[in-house]
Design a protein around this motif. Sequence first.
Motif, PDB file in Angstrom:
ATOM      1  N   UNK A 119       9.595 -12.004   4.819  1.00  0.00           N
ATOM      2  CA  UNK A 119       9.088 -13.182   4.106  1.00  0.00           C
ATOM      3  C   UNK A 119       8.575 -12.752   2.733  1.00  0.00           C
ATOM      4  N   UNK A 120       9.473 -12.577   1.794  1.00  0.00           N
ATOM      5  CA  UNK A 120       9.084 -12.125   0.454  1.00  0.00           C
ATOM      6  C   UNK A 120       8.001 -13.016  -0.159  1.00  0.00           C
ATOM      7  N   UNK A 121       7.015 -12.358  -0.763  1.00  0.00           N
ATOM      8  CA  UNK A 121       5.910 -13.089  -1.379  1.00  0.00           C
ATOM      9  C   UNK A 121       4.726 -13.292  -0.466  1.00  0.00           C
ATOM     10  N   UNK A 122       4.898 -13.004   0.822  1.00  0.00           N
ATOM     11  CA  UNK A 122       3.799 -13.156   1.774  1.00  0.00           C
ATOM     12  C   UNK A 122       3.319 -11.780   2.252  1.00  0.00           C
ATOM     13  N   UNK A 123       2.145 -11.769   2.830  1.00  0.00           N
ATOM     14  CA  UNK A 123       1.529 -10.562   3.404  1.00  0.00           C
ATOM     15  C   UNK A 123       1.312  -9.469   2.364  1.00  0.00           C
ATOM     16  N   UNK A 124       1.156  -9.889   1.131  1.00  0.00           N
ATOM     17  CA  UNK A 124       0.909  -8.928   0.059  1.00  0.00           C
ATOM     18  C   UNK A 124      -0.563  -8.572  -0.071  1.00  0.00           C
ATOM     19  N   UNK A 125      -1.419  -9.313   0.600  1.00  0.00           N
ATOM     20  CA  UNK A 125      -2.873  -9.157   0.457  1.00  0.00           C
ATOM     21  C   UNK A 125      -3.517  -8.394   1.600  1.00  0.00           C
ATOM     22  N   UNK A 126      -2.727  -7.684   2.406  1.00  0.00           N
ATOM     23  CA  UNK A 126      -3.286  -6.898   3.506  1.00  0.00           C
ATOM     24  C   UNK A 126      -2.736  -5.481   3.467  1.00  0.00           C
ATOM     25  N   UNK A 127      -3.518  -4.561   3.999  1.00  0.00           N
ATOM     26  CA  UNK A 127      -3.124  -3.153   4.069  1.00  0.00           C
ATOM     27  C   UNK A 127      -3.953  -2.472   5.146  1.00  0.00           C
ATOM     28  N   UNK A 128      -3.573  -1.251   5.476  1.00  0.00           N
ATOM     29  CA  UNK A 128      -4.294  -0.481   6.479  1.00  0.00           C
ATOM     30  C   UNK A 128      -4.635   0.882   5.911  1.00  0.00           C
ATOM     31  N   UNK A 129      -5.765   1.424   6.335  1.00  0.00           N
ATOM     32  CA  UNK A 129      -6.223   2.729   5.867  1.00  0.00           C
ATOM     33  C   UNK A 129      -6.663   3.572   7.052  1.00  0.00           C
ATOM     34  N   UNK A 130      -6.185   4.803   7.109  1.00  0.00           N
ATOM     35  CA  UNK A 130      -6.691   5.738   8.107  1.00  0.00           C
ATOM     36  C   UNK A 130      -8.078   6.184   7.652  1.00  0.00           C
ATOM     37  N   UNK A 131      -9.076   5.917   8.468  1.00  0.00           N
ATOM     38  CA  UNK A 131     -10.446   6.218   8.050  1.00  0.00           C
ATOM     39  C   UNK A 131     -11.367   6.271   9.255  1.00  0.00           C
ATOM     40  N   UNK A 132     -12.509   6.858   9.041  1.00  0.00           N
ATOM     41  CA  UNK A 132     -13.574   6.887  10.034  1.00  0.00           C
ATOM     42  C   UNK A 132     -14.731   6.077   9.466  1.00  0.00           C
ATOM     43  N   UNK A 133     -14.782   4.809   9.831  1.00  0.00           N
ATOM     44  CA  UNK A 133     -15.777   3.909   9.254  1.00  0.00           C
ATOM     45  C   UNK A 133     -17.203   4.303   9.624  1.00  0.00           C
ATOM     46  N   UNK A 134     -17.366   5.036  10.720  1.00  0.00           N
ATOM     47  CA  UNK A 134     -18.706   5.457  11.110  1.00  0.00           C
ATOM     48  C   UNK A 134     -19.278   6.487  10.140  1.00  0.00           C
ATOM     49  N   UNK A 135     -18.392   7.146   9.393  1.00  0.00           N
ATOM     50  CA  UNK A 135     -18.854   8.196   8.491  1.00  0.00           C
ATOM     51  C   UNK A 135     -18.647   7.866   7.015  1.00  0.00           C
ATOM     52  N   UNK A 136     -17.610   7.080   6.690  1.00  0.00           N
ATOM     53  CA  UNK A 136     -17.181   6.988   5.300  1.00  0.00           C
ATOM     54  C   UNK A 136     -17.145   5.579   4.708  1.00  0.00           C
ATOM     55  N   UNK A 137     -17.697   4.598   5.378  1.00  0.00           N
ATOM     56  CA  UNK A 137     -17.593   3.224   4.883  1.00  0.00           C
ATOM     57  C   UNK A 137     -18.110   3.055   3.450  1.00  0.00           C
ATOM     58  N   UNK A 138     -19.277   3.595   3.102  1.00  0.00           N
ATOM     59  CA  UNK A 138     -19.773   3.412   1.733  1.00  0.00           C
ATOM     60  C   UNK A 138     -18.922   4.107   0.670  1.00  0.00           C
ATOM     61  N   UNK A 139     -18.029   4.997   1.096  1.00  0.00           N
ATOM     62  CA  UNK A 139     -17.126   5.624   0.136  1.00  0.00           C
ATOM     63  C   UNK A 139     -16.031   4.660  -0.320  1.00  0.00           C
ATOM     64  N   UNK A 171     -28.555   2.760  12.739  1.00  0.00           N
ATOM     65  CA  UNK A 171     -28.235   3.451  11.495  1.00  0.00           C
ATOM     66  C   UNK A 171     -27.008   2.839  10.811  1.00  0.00           C
ATOM     67  N   UNK A 172     -25.976   2.538  11.598  1.00  0.00           N
ATOM     68  CA  UNK A 172     -24.757   1.988  11.013  1.00  0.00           C
ATOM     69  C   UNK A 172     -24.962   0.565  10.511  1.00  0.00           C
ATOM     70  N   UNK A 173     -25.835  -0.192  11.149  1.00  0.00           N
ATOM     71  CA  UNK A 173     -26.091  -1.549  10.676  1.00  0.00           C
ATOM     72  C   UNK A 173     -26.651  -1.548   9.266  1.00  0.00           C
ATOM     73  N   UNK A 174     -27.394  -0.527   8.920  1.00  0.00           N
ATOM     74  CA  UNK A 174     -27.906  -0.415   7.548  1.00  0.00           C
ATOM     75  C   UNK A 174     -26.742  -0.275   6.568  1.00  0.00           C
ATOM     76  N   UNK A 175     -25.701   0.458   6.955  1.00  0.00           N
ATOM     77  CA  UNK A 175     -24.533   0.608   6.092  1.00  0.00           C
ATOM     78  C   UNK A 175     -23.740  -0.689   6.017  1.00  0.00           C
ATOM     79  N   UNK A 176     -23.606  -1.376   7.147  1.00  0.00           N
ATOM     80  CA  UNK A 176     -22.879  -2.645   7.131  1.00  0.00           C
ATOM     81  C   UNK A 176     -23.613  -3.666   6.263  1.00  0.00           C
ATOM     82  N   UNK A 177     -24.930  -3.663   6.340  1.00  0.00           N
ATOM     83  CA  UNK A 177     -25.718  -4.565   5.498  1.00  0.00           C
ATOM     84  C   UNK A 177     -25.544  -4.209   4.023  1.00  0.00           C
TER      85      UNK A 177
END
Length: 251
Positions: A119-139, A171-177
């Motif tokens: 579906x050309x023109x659609x799904x252009x606004x999403x992506x995936x990233x390999x990451x560890x959100x528990x450690x690197x979210x603020x990065x 601790x993680x809730x502080x980062x999410x906030x």
Amino acid sequence: MEENKPTEIHPTDNSNDAKPEKKRKIHAYHHIKAHSNPLADKNFEYPLNPAAKDWSNYFAGKFKSQHAKVEFADVGCGYGGLLVNLSTAFPDTISLGMEIRDKVVEYVADRIDTLREKEPGKYQNIAVEKSNAMKNLPNYFEKGQLSKIFFLFPDPHFKKSNHRRRIISKQLLAEYAYVLKSGGIAYTISDVEDLHQWMDNHFSQHPLFEKLTQEELDADPVVPLVYASSEEARKVDRVNGKKMIAVFRRK
């Protein structure tokens, strides 16, 4: 609870539409490890700070930019069911799935590529990233950057000794906030009563979050997506399981 690998690709909830070569590639992932220890030492590449992250090759069309601004983050996105639905429900909003398992990240990336080709023109606004959100979210995200963050069916880590691995903690809730803007929304859902209560209690006791009322939940168009979009949600439905949701606003 981590998701079990689906037996076929679901790029548009219609596996017959998937390209044969994509299906062959993804079939090799059937035995993906269901759990991953987020506290283990692993080699993750992550930006020094949000400004250092180059998003040029993640999104497409009008969203393709080195400095693209993610607004929705699906932490532990699994096989991308919610991510795909967010793309069409919020076509002008950039959403990022964050996942710790290599093969799952590859699967979601292939899924997005397949959708864009079909579906050309659609799904252009999403992506995936390999990451560890528990450690690197603020990065990845600046202060107050996100308007929504999702925690769908996270691993319960049942053993008490493993509760420190849970994606929700004081601790993680502080980062999410930190990464959520004022008025931003955090969505949690689980089919495990103990984990649901754990997440509900931690958010409710945190001074920077307040729980949405049932009336607010009923008026939120995202809530039905949280209940039904992910592969894990559909698995719970197949066994007539109970899905428990708790949603919180950043004060």
